[in-house]
Each structure stands twice: as structure tokens, then as C-alpha cells.
Design an enzyme around this catalytic site. Structure first.
Site, PDB file in Angstrom:
ATOM      1  N   GLU A 157     -18.275  49.852 -74.339  1.00 46.05           N
ATOM      2  CA  GLU A 157     -19.588  49.237 -74.121  1.00 46.05           C
ATOM      3  C   GLU A 157     -19.908  48.290 -75.271  1.00 46.05           C
ATOM      4  OE1 GLU A 157     -21.694  48.059 -72.421  1.00 46.05           O
ATOM      5  OE2 GLU A 157     -23.182  49.503 -71.736  1.00 46.05           O
ATOM      6  N   ASP A 158     -20.763  47.313 -75.008  1.00 47.48           N
ATOM      7  CA  ASP A 158     -21.151  46.374 -76.065  1.00 47.48           C
ATOM      8  C   ASP A 158     -22.199  46.986 -76.996  1.00 47.48           C
ATOM      9  OD1 ASP A 158     -23.101  46.353 -74.089  1.00 47.48           O
ATOM     10  OD2 ASP A 158     -23.130  44.190 -73.810  1.00 47.48           O
ATOM     11  N   ASP A 218     -28.355  51.245 -76.250  1.00 55.97           N
ATOM     12  CA  ASP A 218     -29.762  51.018 -76.565  1.00 55.97           C
ATOM     13  C   ASP A 218     -30.507  52.315 -76.215  1.00 55.97           C
ATOM     14  OD1 ASP A 218     -32.136  49.686 -77.113  1.00 55.97           O
ATOM     15  OD2 ASP A 218     -32.194  48.621 -75.225  1.00 55.97           O
ATOM     16  N   PHE A 264     -33.492  42.438 -80.527  1.00 56.15           N
ATOM     17  CA  PHE A 264     -32.611  42.030 -79.438  1.00 56.15           C
ATOM     18  C   PHE A 264     -31.493  41.153 -80.000  1.00 56.15           C
ATOM     19  CE2 PHE A 264     -31.143  40.124 -75.516  1.00 56.15           C
ATOM     20  CZ  PHE A 264     -31.138  41.244 -74.703  1.00 56.15           C
ATOM     21  N   ARG A 297     -23.561  34.520 -74.936  1.00 56.21           N
ATOM     22  CA  ARG A 297     -22.396  35.411 -74.917  1.00 56.21           C
ATOM     23  C   ARG A 297     -21.239  34.871 -75.731  1.00 56.21           C
ATOM     24  NH1 ARG A 297     -22.958  39.246 -71.104  1.00 56.21           N
ATOM     25  NH2 ARG A 297     -23.816  38.645 -69.107  1.00 56.21           N
TER      26      ARG A 297
HETATM   27  P1  IMP Z   1     -29.242  51.069 -72.322  1.00 52.00           P
HETATM   28  O1  IMP Z   1     -29.002  51.640 -70.960  1.00 52.00           O
HETATM   29  O2  IMP Z   1     -30.682  50.940 -72.620  1.00 52.00           O
HETATM   30  O3  IMP Z   1     -28.505  51.808 -73.411  1.00 52.00           O
HETATM   31  O4  IMP Z   1     -28.769  49.592 -72.280  1.00 52.00           O
HETATM   32  C1  IMP Z   1     -27.521  49.213 -72.399  1.00 52.00           C
HETATM   33  C2  IMP Z   1     -27.312  47.796 -71.935  1.00 52.00           C
HETATM   34  O5  IMP Z   1     -28.453  46.959 -72.147  1.00 52.00           O
HETATM   35  C3  IMP Z   1     -26.216  47.204 -72.753  1.00 52.00           C
HETATM   36  O6  IMP Z   1     -24.995  47.403 -72.130  1.00 52.00           O
HETATM   37  C4  IMP Z   1     -26.581  45.750 -72.822  1.00 52.00           C
HETATM   38  O7  IMP Z   1     -25.998  45.074 -71.742  1.00 52.00           O
HETATM   39  C5  IMP Z   1     -28.077  45.719 -72.702  1.00 52.00           C
HETATM   40  N1  IMP Z   1     -28.719  45.573 -74.024  1.00 52.00           N
HETATM   41  C6  IMP Z   1     -29.378  46.499 -74.737  1.00 52.00           C
HETATM   42  N2  IMP Z   1     -29.814  46.037 -75.907  1.00 52.00           N
HETATM   43  C7  IMP Z   1     -29.378  44.757 -75.965  1.00 52.00           C
HETATM   44  C8  IMP Z   1     -29.494  43.721 -76.960  1.00 52.00           C
HETATM   45  O8  IMP Z   1     -30.072  43.862 -78.045  1.00 52.00           O
HETATM   46  N3  IMP Z   1     -28.904  42.545 -76.637  1.00 52.00           N
HETATM   47  C9  IMP Z   1     -28.246  42.318 -75.475  1.00 52.00           C
HETATM   48  N4  IMP Z   1     -28.111  43.244 -74.531  1.00 52.00           N
HETATM   49  C10 IMP Z   1     -28.677  44.462 -74.767  1.00 52.00           C
HETATM   50 MG    MG Z   2     -23.588  46.249 -71.491  1.00 56.58          MG
END
Ligand code: IMP
Ligand code: MG
Length: 178
Positions: free
Chosen positions: A101-102, A105, A155, A168
Site C-alpha cells: 500500500e502507498d 491513513d 495530505f 502521482r
Molecule cells: P485509509 O482507508 O483511510 O487508510 O486510506 C487509505 C487510502 O487513502 C490510501 O491508499 C490512499 O490512496 C488514500 N490516502 C490517505 N491519505 C492520503 C494522503 O495523504 N495522500 C494521498 N492519498 C491518501
Molecule cells: Mg492507496
């Protein structure tokens, strides 16, 4: 175009990915093959680099499956609702998987994907490898096995991460100023 403040530069990213590849390789040295599941689109770039580094160490066979899931629309706020937008067509039943995963969050996406791979796809085990971690925003207790960098509650964009489809391609990780 907004100004971007660099958080992690290209050189630091390269070094970190190499370090993560070594750790994963060491922990999987007795396995015939390493099975990654890359979360599109954001993690594609990190995963390409990670797999390249692992292959460069020699002695490993790697499979890199792709899955598309998400809670994000076009903006920077999660809708909180996760769905698999493109599932795995390959059979991963009984396999030990590593999700790539990138960024983690809230953790909702990874929680959902882990369940999907274990329950629906019958994987034997699922580990998580995320380049970035934003622990301050966590809403689940999902365990991240391999982490590159922790980032503050901002962000971030670049190195695969986008803001509404933009940024990206940046070779570094940064924060949009303003
Ligand atoms: P989560 O389900 O809230 O953990 O969100 C995960 C996904 O939200 C990641 O795979 C990202 O694609 C996107 N995301 C969360 N925070 C960021 C950020 O700071 N920048 C860009 N994408 C984010
Ligand atoms: Mg992602």
C-alpha cells in the site's frame, strides 16, 4: 499550480525502498515465492520499485497481484465506505500474501482488504507493507508489518500518491502548501 513542500526526497525514497526490500527478503528467504498484492493506483510505483529491489537481491521468485480498492473519491477526504473496485482474478487460496500500500491513513481500506483476502479469497495469511503511515488518523487497529516512513497529519502527494488524479508522477513525497 500549487506549491509543493518536499517531505521525503528521491534519494531518501530509494534508500528506504532498498532497506524494506532487504527486510522482506530476509524474512522470506525460506519461501519459494513471495506473493504481493498491490493496491491500485497509489501503490503501483512503490510496489514496482520494491519488487525490482527484491529481484535484484537474487534468489527470489515474486508474483505481484493487483487489486483496486478505495474509500477516496476525487478529493482528500475519505467517504469511509470501502469497496473492491477490481478484485483478484487469480487463485490465492492457501497463499501467504503481503499487501503493498502507498499510505495507511484511517486503516479502513487495509482492514477491509485483509478481510477480503482472508475470508473471500481464502489466503492463508496476510501481511501489510506500506510505504507511508499516518498513525494520527487511525480508526482501526490494523497491524502494519512493514512501514517506510511515518508522516504527519497532512495530505501528502507524489511517489504514486495523488490529489484528485494529480501529482502521482512527482519523484518525491511532498505536502501541498497553502
Ligand atoms: P485509509 O482507508 O483511510 O487508510 O486510506 C487509505 C487510502 O487513502 C490510501 O491508499 C490512499 O490512496 C488514500 N490516502 C490517505 N491519505 C492520503 C494522503 O495523504 N495522500 C494521498 N492519498 C491518501
Ligand atoms: Mg492507496
Amino acid at each position: 499550480m500549487e506549491e509543493i513542500e518536499v517531505l521525503i526526497d528521491e534519494e531518501e525514497i530509494g534508500l528506504k525502498v532498498r532497506e524494506m526490500a532487504k527486510v522482506i527478503a530476509r524474512e522470506h528467504k525460506d519461501e519459494k515465492e513471495i506473493y504481493f498484492v498491490t493496491v491500485l493506483e497509489g501503490a503501483r510505483r512503490f510496489s514496482d520499485d520494491l519488487v525490482k529491489e527484491i529481484m535484484g537481491l537474487g534468489g527470489f521468485k515474486v508474483k505481484n497481484y493487483l487489486v483496486k480498492a478505495g474509500s477516496y473519491g476525487d478529493g482528500s477526504e475519505s467517504s469511509g465506505k470501502i469497496e473492491v473496485k477490481k478484485g483478484l482474478v487469480e487463485d490465492v487460496c492457501g497463499k501467504e500474501l503481503i499487501i503493498v500500500e502507498d499510505i495507511v491513513d484511517t486503516g479502513l481500506t487495509l482492514c477491509f482488504l485483509k478481510e477480503y483476502l482472508l475470508k473471500e479469497k481464502k489466503a492463508r495469511s496476510v501481511k501489510i507493507c506500506s510505504f507511508l503511515d499516518k498513525p494520527s488518523r487511525r480508526k482501526t487497529d490494523v497491524n502494519v508489518d512493514y512501514v517506510g516512513y511515518e508522516v504527519p497529519d497532512k495530505f501528502v502527494v507524489g511517489y504514486g500518491l495523488d490529489y484528485g488524479g494529480r501529482y502521482r508522477e512527482l519523484p518525491y513525497v511532498g505536502v501541498i502548501k497553502g
